[in-house]
Design a protein around this motif. Structure first.
Motif, PDB file in Angstrom:
ATOM      1  N   UNK A   1     -50.953   2.978 -29.412  1.00 22.51           N
ATOM      2  CA  UNK A   1     -50.141   2.732 -30.597  1.00 22.51           C
ATOM      3  C   UNK A   1     -49.013   3.747 -30.713  1.00 22.51           C
ATOM      4  N   UNK A   2     -47.778   3.241 -30.809  1.00 23.33           N
ATOM      5  CA  UNK A   2     -46.608   4.063 -31.124  1.00 23.33           C
ATOM      6  C   UNK A   2     -46.236   3.748 -32.565  1.00 23.33           C
ATOM      7  N   UNK A   3     -46.549   4.641 -33.486  1.00 21.21           N
ATOM      8  CA  UNK A   3     -46.269   4.409 -34.894  1.00 21.21           C
ATOM      9  C   UNK A   3     -44.816   4.794 -35.166  1.00 21.21           C
ATOM     10  N   UNK A   4     -43.929   3.804 -35.301  1.00 15.52           N
ATOM     11  CA  UNK A   4     -42.493   4.069 -35.337  1.00 15.52           C
ATOM     12  C   UNK A   4     -41.952   4.228 -36.741  1.00 15.52           C
ATOM     13  N   UNK A   5     -42.366   3.353 -37.640  1.00 14.08           N
ATOM     14  CA  UNK A   5     -41.766   3.357 -38.979  1.00 14.08           C
ATOM     15  C   UNK A   5     -42.816   3.218 -40.072  1.00 14.08           C
ATOM     16  N   UNK A   6     -43.915   3.928 -39.925  1.00 13.24           N
ATOM     17  CA  UNK A   6     -44.971   3.951 -40.931  1.00 13.24           C
ATOM     18  C   UNK A   6     -45.647   2.586 -41.068  1.00 13.24           C
ATOM     19  N   UNK A   7     -46.695   2.434 -40.300  1.00 11.42           N
ATOM     20  CA  UNK A   7     -47.423   1.173 -40.281  1.00 11.42           C
ATOM     21  C   UNK A   7     -48.049   0.855 -41.637  1.00 11.42           C
ATOM     22  N   UNK A   8     -48.334   1.923 -42.448  1.00 13.68           N
ATOM     23  CA  UNK A   8     -49.013   1.687 -43.719  1.00 13.68           C
ATOM     24  C   UNK A   8     -48.103   1.050 -44.756  1.00 13.68           C
ATOM     25  N   UNK A   9     -46.782   1.259 -44.617  1.00 10.00           N
ATOM     26  CA  UNK A   9     -45.860   0.811 -45.667  1.00 10.00           C
ATOM     27  C   UNK A   9     -45.850  -0.704 -45.806  1.00 10.00           C
ATOM     28  N   UNK A  10     -45.802  -1.153 -47.065  1.00 11.83           N
ATOM     29  CA  UNK A  10     -45.688  -2.576 -47.347  1.00 11.83           C
ATOM     30  C   UNK A  10     -44.318  -2.873 -47.934  1.00 11.83           C
ATOM     31  N   UNK A  11     -43.854  -4.086 -47.742  1.00 12.10           N
ATOM     32  CA  UNK A  11     -42.626  -4.538 -48.392  1.00 12.10           C
ATOM     33  C   UNK A  11     -43.015  -5.568 -49.442  1.00 12.10           C
ATOM     34  N   UNK A  12     -42.666  -5.330 -50.698  1.00 10.60           N
ATOM     35  CA  UNK A  12     -43.028  -6.312 -51.737  1.00 10.60           C
ATOM     36  C   UNK A  12     -42.254  -7.607 -51.545  1.00 10.60           C
ATOM     37  N   UNK A  13     -42.902  -8.714 -51.803  1.00  7.16           N
ATOM     38  CA  UNK A  13     -42.268 -10.022 -51.708  1.00  7.16           C
ATOM     39  C   UNK A  13     -42.630 -10.796 -52.965  1.00  7.16           C
ATOM     40  N   UNK A  14     -41.626 -11.288 -53.666  1.00  7.59           N
ATOM     41  CA  UNK A  14     -41.919 -12.128 -54.814  1.00  7.59           C
ATOM     42  C   UNK A  14     -41.359 -11.595 -56.115  1.00  7.59           C
TER      43      UNK A  14
ATOM     44  N   UNK B   1     -38.878  -7.739 -61.782  1.00  6.37           N
ATOM     45  CA  UNK B   1     -38.214  -7.380 -60.533  1.00  6.37           C
ATOM     46  C   UNK B   1     -38.445  -8.501 -59.530  1.00  6.37           C
ATOM     47  N   UNK B   2     -37.385  -8.929 -58.868  1.00  2.00           N
ATOM     48  CA  UNK B   2     -37.489 -10.022 -57.896  1.00  2.00           C
ATOM     49  C   UNK B   2     -37.121  -9.478 -56.506  1.00  2.00           C
ATOM     50  N   UNK B   3     -38.054  -9.626 -55.546  1.00  2.00           N
ATOM     51  CA  UNK B   3     -37.809  -9.218 -54.160  1.00  2.00           C
ATOM     52  C   UNK B   3     -37.730 -10.480 -53.296  1.00  2.00           C
ATOM     53  N   UNK B   4     -36.567 -10.744 -52.744  1.00  2.00           N
ATOM     54  CA  UNK B   4     -36.366 -11.903 -51.877  1.00  2.00           C
ATOM     55  C   UNK B   4     -35.953 -11.428 -50.495  1.00  2.00           C
ATOM     56  N   UNK B   5     -36.133 -12.297 -49.501  1.00  2.00           N
ATOM     57  CA  UNK B   5     -35.684 -12.057 -48.115  1.00  2.00           C
ATOM     58  C   UNK B   5     -36.350 -10.832 -47.485  1.00  2.00           C
TER      59      UNK B   5
ATOM     60  N   UNK C   1     -33.672  -7.924 -55.258  1.00  2.00           N
ATOM     61  CA  UNK C   1     -32.443  -8.711 -55.245  1.00  2.00           C
ATOM     62  C   UNK C   1     -31.980  -9.020 -56.672  1.00  2.00           C
ATOM     63  N   UNK C   2     -32.925  -8.982 -57.620  1.00  2.00           N
ATOM     64  CA  UNK C   2     -32.591  -9.252 -59.022  1.00  2.00           C
ATOM     65  C   UNK C   2     -33.428  -8.368 -59.940  1.00  2.00           C
ATOM     66  N   UNK C   3     -32.839  -8.054 -61.115  1.00  2.00           N
ATOM     67  CA  UNK C   3     -33.561  -7.373 -62.188  1.00  2.00           C
ATOM     68  C   UNK C   3     -33.336  -8.207 -63.454  1.00  2.00           C
ATOM     69  N   UNK C   4     -34.425  -8.626 -64.107  1.00  2.00           N
ATOM     70  CA  UNK C   4     -34.326  -9.531 -65.259  1.00  2.00           C
ATOM     71  C   UNK C   4     -34.884  -8.844 -66.511  1.00  2.00           C
ATOM     72  N   UNK C   5     -34.173  -8.995 -67.654  1.00  2.00           N
ATOM     73  CA  UNK C   5     -34.665  -8.519 -68.960  1.00  2.00           C
ATOM     74  C   UNK C   5     -34.751  -9.736 -69.878  1.00  2.00           C
ATOM     75  N   UNK C   6     -35.996 -10.050 -70.256  1.00  2.00           N
ATOM     76  CA  UNK C   6     -36.243 -11.271 -71.039  1.00  2.00           C
ATOM     77  C   UNK C   6     -35.706 -12.509 -70.323  1.00  2.00           C
ATOM     78  N   UNK C   7     -35.806 -12.501 -68.981  1.00  2.00           N
ATOM     79  CA  UNK C   7     -35.395 -13.649 -68.193  1.00  2.00           C
ATOM     80  C   UNK C   7     -33.926 -13.694 -67.848  1.00  2.00           C
ATOM     81  N   UNK C   8     -33.122 -12.754 -68.412  1.00  2.00           N
ATOM     82  CA  UNK C   8     -31.691 -12.716 -68.141  1.00  2.00           C
ATOM     83  C   UNK C   8     -31.391 -11.620 -67.128  1.00  2.00           C
TER      84      UNK C   8
ATOM     85  N   UNK D   1     -38.383   4.286 -54.306  1.00  2.00           N
ATOM     86  CA  UNK D   1     -37.023   3.888 -54.638  1.00  2.00           C
ATOM     87  C   UNK D   1     -36.800   4.014 -56.131  1.00  2.00           C
ATOM     88  N   UNK D   2     -35.539   4.225 -56.519  1.00  2.00           N
ATOM     89  CA  UNK D   2     -35.200   4.314 -57.935  1.00  2.00           C
ATOM     90  C   UNK D   2     -34.206   3.229 -58.308  1.00  2.00           C
ATOM     91  N   UNK D   3     -34.303   2.758 -59.543  1.00  2.00           N
ATOM     92  CA  UNK D   3     -33.359   1.803 -60.108  1.00  2.00           C
ATOM     93  C   UNK D   3     -32.789   2.402 -61.399  1.00  2.00           C
TER      94      UNK D   3
END
Length: 988
Positions: free
Chosen positions: A421-434, A447-451, A457-464, A477-479
């Protein structure tokens, strides 16, 4: 069951244990890790198979089991991949990984002509005994770069010489050393047209010389294999042993690709050809030949065009290639041309993935891309039983990605090579989807994670939707954002921890008032992921400039077709008994002059009104160097084995310009670097066609000889090569013709004779099966060669240049030689001091068949005017003057049964002139070759406008690319060498 952290501890333990083992291992490649490793819950991708979710078990460097679910046992190391993706490691067929390139300082000193390696082939550039495994040293940093882009296996070779020996198939196994990295020591043989840097031996100096050398080497190997030789040749023995290995030919331009394929066809070898990325320019030939192309991904960068003068310098060809290159793989696939993909040639390996995705965006199917990087190269190297896919008993070579590899934001997290095993970019890390909803009622944030991106990809407040700024802090990460109509005015900040599972995110909230709060965001299970932008369904593919023939300015959208033409009311220069006749019609049908007469009609013919215009046969240039990428093989004093047909360049713009000057046929001659030069190529100027399609099929065989200053190297050369005097030149001819006669006797006496291409060619001359065109100037040497020819029983066909021909015209007539001369060239070197412009007329008046030639790409466009000079200097009639560039060169080339005059049944190689063809005001309005219209003056005007429009469009496109941040390259103006008799090509 052990967790991932335990796994890394076990790796360290095994590493320590291995250091204590000192007994040699001779049982091939093996992993040092003897524990079973189970990769669970992965999406497993195989070429030409549907992906499935399952488990994969690895033991001792191999895949021992693969299934939808494998039960975990106590002795297993288990890694839960939680939906990550497994792909078989990529395989690169052409690599120099781990091989230190040779340097010129390592070369053995010699006189430039003789080989220096005792016991090997006579030519130092033939080195099939080279074994890459003996030079291999593992390069950890380079290996890491390759692992990070998906490559786990490379076919590496020693990059030196024409026949480069055997490559080695190498796994990029970390810390196991060179020997254990090698999967197969001799995986393939490798060839190129480039000389060995380790040798000072001069021959070959050209591409055609390299091709001739390869041919002769193959012939010698066959002879050596089937005969008992007094001489032991280690190179030939090595070559014979490699006959059944895959054969890889390294090239760097499209013409060399075709040349390599041509040699392979001659000797029954299907080379795997490393290309240049512009294969779309030769699709018809590549499709017909069926060779596998090893295609690079080093697409040209857009150009820096910041000034109008720079825009003038860049060629349309370069702009088109930049625009079209990403479509290359798609076009290969569409035309059913087999290919693999290589990373070789990339300045920055990090651009591999970017360029591959760009090729997919241009229409290359993802499944085809995957196969061309995995199963296809494994199959070609005959290693598909252990490489190229994820199946039981194959090597455990695969990489792990967070999302499907062909998505834009996917990343290779780890790479497993033979179980390591060559651990190149942190095998434990997950990418959120959805879509993730914050669970706090008083904080309705989504928070919406697409692609599969790392950031929302989007930040919604009360659906807007609201605006936000994102920053990556290591794995977190920070927003930063504002909440509309909030009681707290100012910026809110979210710190999102690196996700540890896909169903929830841990968030730290900092309000504008400085309060901190921990929140949880839970994934909405009903959220349907959108397709990533680089997934191919329903996406519009990028537009690119259409490929033309040739793919440059003035290229055809479609090649000219054979049509029926009726030319009406022209003045015909027949060059036949009819002479010059007015108001005649000519019907062109099936590529021939079908009928000549008055008031002709023909159904469905295209009518060309020619009242007041002149129709002639096409001009024939007996001595030309256009349409070639080399003219001299200067390595030996006799190079009768080389062929100008091998170096035809059908993309030379001078073909089009010559058609515009009324030229339809040329003799492409070797230069004058040696007394006995190379074999000629007689060509029809079929602009837009492939090299072999330009050859005049009915023409007999010719060869170039040379006399005078060039061959004795008076004005150039290093002074080492024999001959150095005019006396020596004569002796070269006598010696070589005697050798040819001895060779003929050997053929008669020994059925197992060694075939020699050079001597067979010279024997053709003696037996009048091949004709000589001889570069000549001085009276004494012209006399000398005629005497030598008579001594060996043949006739010198043509003396070309022959500026002192007027001194020996009577002897030439008696001998039977023809003349091809300049109209009024003189005083450009010492041996032309006695040249006079009356030469052609004097020769003609003595009964010598005399032609006017060009030997120059500029003059050849005005040969009609050069012919007219014989009227001024010598008083030839208009008809006889015109014959010096039409019928007479046809006679000299023995093709006058087909071309050179207007006669029913001859080839429809015709030119329609706007005026008297010998006038300086005459323009070629239409030029036909084989009845096809290759030049049309009106179409030329249209092409100029179209070329300018397309060029401006592509310039704007490259400007847009540079404005968008793409890295650019400076414009380097194309340098087209106008070749002459003394032009040298040094093939390094």
């Amino acid at each position: 069951m052990r967790n991932l952290l335990t796994y890394f501890g076990i790796l360290l333990l095994f590493t320590t244990a291995q250091a204590q083992e000192y007994f040699p291992k001779n049982d091939g490649v093996k992993s040092r890790y003897d524990a079973h490793t189970l990769y669970q819950n992965a999406v497993i991708h195989n070429p030409n198979e549907k992906p499935f979710k399952g488990d994969l078990l690895v033991f001792k460097g191999k895949i021992v089991k693969i299934a939808k679910q494998i039960a975990v046992e106590d002795n297993y190391i288990s890694i839960n991949l939680d939906g990550k993706h497994l792909y078989p490691s990529f395989i690169d067929l052409t690599s120099e990984f781990g091989i230190k390139k040779p340097t010129k300082e390592q070369a053995k000193k010699g006189n430039g002509y003789d080989a220096t390696r005792t016991g090997h082939y006579w030519n130092d550039h033939i080195r099939p005994e080279t074994n890459a495994s003996l030079f291999f040293e593992y390069e950890e940093e380079e290996a890491k770069k390759l692992l990070q882009i998906g490559f786990g296996v490379v076919n590496t070779h020693y990059p030196d010489g024409i026949m480069r020996g055997t490559s080695s198939l190498v796994s990029l196994v970390k810390n196991q050393g060179a020997i254990q990295s090698i999967i197969k020591k001799k995986a393939s043989t490798v060839l190129s047209f480039d000389k060995s840097i380790l040798s000072n031996q001069m021959y070959p100096t050209s591409t055609m010389g390299a091709m001739a050398l390869i041919r002769q080497t193959y012939l010698d190997a066959n002879w050596y294999k089937n005969n008992i030789s007094d001489y032991k040749d280690l190179a030939l023995e090595a070559l014979i042993k490699q006959e059944n290995l895959p054969q890889i030919f390294i090239t760097d331009n499209g013409l060399d690709e075709l040349r390599a394929i041509k040699i392979g066809e001659e000797f029954g070898k299907k080379y795997l050809v490393k290309g240049n990325g512009f294969e779309f320019e030769n699709l018809s030939t590549l499709r017909k030949m069926g060779n596998t192309i090893i295609a690079p991904l080093d697409f040209p960068k857009p150009y820096t065009i910041s000034h109008p003068h720079v825009a003038e310098k860049i060629s349309l060809k370069k702009l088109k290639r930049w625009d079209q290159a990403p479509a290359n793989l798609m076009l290969l696939h569409k035309n059913e041309i087999p290919f693999t993909i290589t990373a070789q040639g990339l300045e920055d390996l990090a651009s591999f993935k970017t360029n591959l995705l760009l090729a997919i965006e241009y229409g290359l199917p993802q499944e085809v891309a995957l196969a061309s990087l995995t199963s296809k190269p494994a199959q070609l190297l005959r290693q598909d039983h252990r490489l190229g896919s994820l199946h039981t008993d194959k090597l455990a070579n695969f990489f792990i990605t967070n999302t499907p590899y062909f998505e834009e934001n996917s990343a290779i997290l780890a790479h497993v090579i033979q179980g390591e095993l060559h651990n190149l970019n942190s095998l434990e890390a997950l990418t959120p989807i959805g879509k993730y909803n914050v669970s706090a009622i008083d904080f309705p944030l989504t928070l919406v994670y697409e692609y599969e991106k790392k950031q929302p990809s989007q930040l919604l407040w009360n659906g807007e939707e609201i605006d936000f700024k994102h920053k990556q802090l290591g794995k977190d990460q920070t927003l930063v954002f504002e909440i509309p109509e909030s009681n707290e005015m100012g910026m809110y900040r979210l710190l999102i921890e690196a996700p540890r599972e896909k169903k929830r995110l841990n968030i730290w909230l900092n309000t504008p008032n400085g309060k901190q709060r921990k929140l949880t965001a839970v994934r909405d299970e009903n959220f349907k992921k959108k397709q990533a932008k680089n997934e191919q369904e329903d996406l519009e593919k990028p537009n690119f400039a259409p490929v033309s023939f040739p793919n440059m300015a003035y290229g055809f959208k479609t090649l000219p077709e054979t049509k029926k033409f009726l030319i009406k009311n022209a003045t015909l220069w027949t060059n036949e008994e009819l002479g010059i006749i007015e108001n005649y019609d000519v019907l062109i049908k099936d590529g021939l002059i079908h009928k000549i007469g008055r008031d002709l009609s023909s159904r469905n013919a295209i009518i060309i009104e020619a009242t007041g215009k002149h129709l002639t046969s096409g001009i024939i240039d007996e001595h030309s160097h256009i349409a070639a990428s080399a003219v001299n093989e200067a390595g030996h004093n006799s190079t009768a084995e080389v062929q100008m047909e091998d170096v035809i360049d059908p993309t030379d713009i001078n073909i089009y310009r010559n058609l515009a000057g009324g030229v339809t046929t040329i003799q492409l001659l070797h230069g004058s670097a040696n007394p006995i030069g190379g074999q000629s190529a007689i060509l029809k100027l079929r602009w837009g066609h492939q090299p072999d399609e330009l050859i005049f099929e009915q023409a007999p065989k010719f060869i170039k000889f040379a006399l005078g200053e060039n061959v004795k190297q008076s004005n150039w050369g290093n002074g080492y090569r024999f001959p150095q005097t005019r006396m020596g030149v004569e002796q070269v001819y006598i010696d070589y013709f005697n050798q040819a006669l001895a060779y003929e006797q050997e053929i008669k006496n020994n059925p197992n004779y060694r075939k020699d291409i050079e001597l067979e060619t010279l024997l053709e001359i003696i037996r009048s099966k091949r004709f000589i065109s001889c570069h000549s100037y001085v009276q004494s040497e012209i006399n000398m060669l005629m005497k030598v020819a008579e001594q060996f029983g043949f006739t010198v066909n043509t003396f070309t240049h022959i500026l002192e021909g007027y001194k020996v015209a009577d002897k030439m007539k008696e001998h039977g030689a023809g003349a091809s001369t300049f109209s009024d060239w003189w005083a450009y070197k010492y041996e032309v001091n006695d040249a006079i412009p009356y030469n052609a007329a004097i020769l003609h008046n003595q009964g010598v068949v005399t032609a006017i030639n060009s030997d120059d790409a500029e003059m050849s466009r005005r040969l009609n005017q050069e012919a007219a000079k014989t009227i001024k200097y010598g008083g030839l009639s208009e008809e006889e003057a015109w014959k010096t560039v039409t019928l007479n060169p046809a006679k000299l080339l023995h093709i006058d049964n087909y071309v050179g005059s207007i006669k029913e049944g001859k080839h429809a190689d015709l030119v329609l002139w706007s005026d008297h063809p010998l006038s300086i005001y005459a323009k070629a309005e239409k030029t036909f070759v084989d009845g096809k219209l290759y030049f049309d003056l009106e179409k030329d005007k249209l092409l100029r406008t179209q070329n300018n429009t397309l060029k401006n469009k592509l310039i704007q496109k490259t400007l847009d690319a540079s404005q968008s941040g793409s890295e650019t390259q400076d414009v380097v103006e194309d340098e087209k060498i106008l070749m002459h008799c003394d032009t040298l090509e040094e093939r390094i």
